[in-house]
Design a protein around this motif. Structure first.
Motif, short mmCIF file in Angstrom:
data_model
loop_
_atom_site.label_atom_id
_atom_site.label_comp_id
_atom_site.label_asym_id
_atom_site.label_seq_id
_atom_site.Cartn_x
_atom_site.Cartn_y
_atom_site.Cartn_z
N ARG A 21 0.85 -1.20 0.00
CA ARG A 21 0.00 0.00 0.00
C ARG A 21 0.88 1.24 0.00
O ARG A 21 1.72 1.41 0.90
N SER A 38 -3.47 5.84 -0.52
CA SER A 38 -3.95 6.97 0.30
C SER A 38 -3.13 8.20 -0.04
O SER A 38 -2.03 8.09 -0.62
N ASP A 58 -2.56 6.67 11.91
CA ASP A 58 -3.90 6.11 11.68
C ASP A 58 -4.07 5.68 10.22
O ASP A 58 -4.71 4.66 9.93
N ALA A 59 -3.50 6.45 9.29
CA ALA A 59 -3.60 6.11 7.87
C ALA A 59 -2.83 4.82 7.58
O ALA A 59 -3.27 4.00 6.75
N ARG A 84 -2.35 2.36 9.76
CA ARG A 84 -3.16 1.27 10.32
C ARG A 84 -4.37 1.00 9.43
O ARG A 84 -4.75 -0.16 9.22
N ALA A 85 -4.96 2.06 8.88
CA ALA A 85 -6.11 1.88 7.98
C ALA A 85 -5.67 1.12 6.73
O ALA A 85 -6.38 0.23 6.25
N ALA A 86 -4.49 1.46 6.21
CA ALA A 86 -3.98 0.75 5.03
C ALA A 86 -3.78 -0.72 5.34
O ALA A 86 -4.05 -1.59 4.50
N ARG A 99 -5.59 -2.41 7.17
CA ARG A 99 -6.93 -3.02 7.14
C ARG A 99 -7.55 -2.96 5.75
O ARG A 99 -8.69 -3.37 5.56
N GLY A 100 -6.82 -2.40 4.78
CA GLY A 100 -7.35 -2.29 3.43
C GLY A 100 -8.25 -1.09 3.22
O GLY A 100 -9.05 -1.06 2.27
N GLN A 101 -8.09 -0.07 4.08
CA GLN A 101 -8.94 1.13 3.98
C GLN A 101 -8.11 2.34 3.55
O GLN A 101 -7.09 2.64 4.17
N SER A 102 -8.56 3.02 2.51
CA SER A 102 -7.86 4.21 2.03
C SER A 102 -8.20 5.42 2.87
O SER A 102 -9.30 5.52 3.43
N VAL A 103 -7.26 6.35 2.94
CA VAL A 103 -7.47 7.63 3.63
C VAL A 103 -7.04 8.74 2.69
O VAL A 103 -5.92 8.73 2.17
#
Length: 214
Positions: free
Chosen positions: A79, A102, A115-116, A118-120, A122-126
């Motif tokens: 990521r 992100s 936080d970004a 950690r989000a990455a 989890r597969g979550q974009s910021v």
């Protein structure tokens, strides 16, 4: 749960030192390496196989856009979080298209960067709020007739193109426009891509054929 392995790619040493120091205190995050340019970033990414790469954009000899593109080819599960000072369209959209996951600005707080990451994991974009707004506005625009390649150049890119058509060197272009060589090379890369040409000679020919040369 294993720590998220992070590689830092930024040409400013103090930025890397600061990020490494801050992220080392964050639970669940491990900085596995630092690179001062895109080429070194690709080499270290191949060696360490990071989960996340914090990527600067304006670097030499390879910028963050091309580094991201190549990184996605070599490590598609990695990521890339862009961390930059720039928010202009000619940097934002190409790096997203290259595969960036992100996009944050360097004005972000340390906690937001962590936080970004950690989000990455989890597969979550910021996306920086301003980035999200720009992207939404772009998709809201009504469809328009296809533009000529040169019609999508920025004003600065058009200036550079005209100076190329005059046969000026990178240094002469930098002097005329009061910008650095690094910035000239960045504009050249962008306008070559937009015009679909491979070098300054082809760009000059394009400019003359389309009546853009003075």
């Amino acid at each position: 749960m294993a720590d998220i392995r992070v590689l830092l790619v930024d040409d400013h040493e103090m930025v890397r030192i600061g990020l490494a120091a801050v992220l080392s205190t964050e639970e669940g995050i491990e900085v596995v390496g630092e690179a001062g340019n895109g080429m070194d970033g690709l080499r270290l990414a191949s060696e360490y196989k990071p989960d996340v790469v914090l990527m600067d954009l304006v670097m030499e000899p390879m910028d963050g856009i091309e580094t991201t593109r190549r990184l996605m080819e070599e490590l598609p599960n990695c990521r890339v979080i862009v961390l930059t000072s720039f928010l202009d369209d000619e940097k934002l959209y190409p790096v997203i298209e290259a595969g960036a996951f992100s996009y944050l600005l360097k004005t972000s707080r340390a906690s937001e960067i962590a936080d970004a990451i950690r989000a990455a994991g989890r597969g979550q974009s910021v996306l920086e709020s301003q980035v999200a707004s720009k992207m939404m506005n772009r998709f809201r625009r009504p469809a328009q007739a296809a533009a000529q390649p040169h019609e999508v150049l920025t004003d600065r890119e058009m200036e550079v193109l005209k100076l190329i058509a005059e046969g000026k060197s990178n240094q002469e272009i930098a002097d005329d426009l009061f910008i650095g060589i690094k910035t000239v090379k960045y504009h050249l890369t962008n306008l070559f891509g937009k015009l679909g040409v491979e070098d300054r000679t082809q760009a000059a020919i394009y400019a003359h054929r389309n009546g853009l040369a003075e």
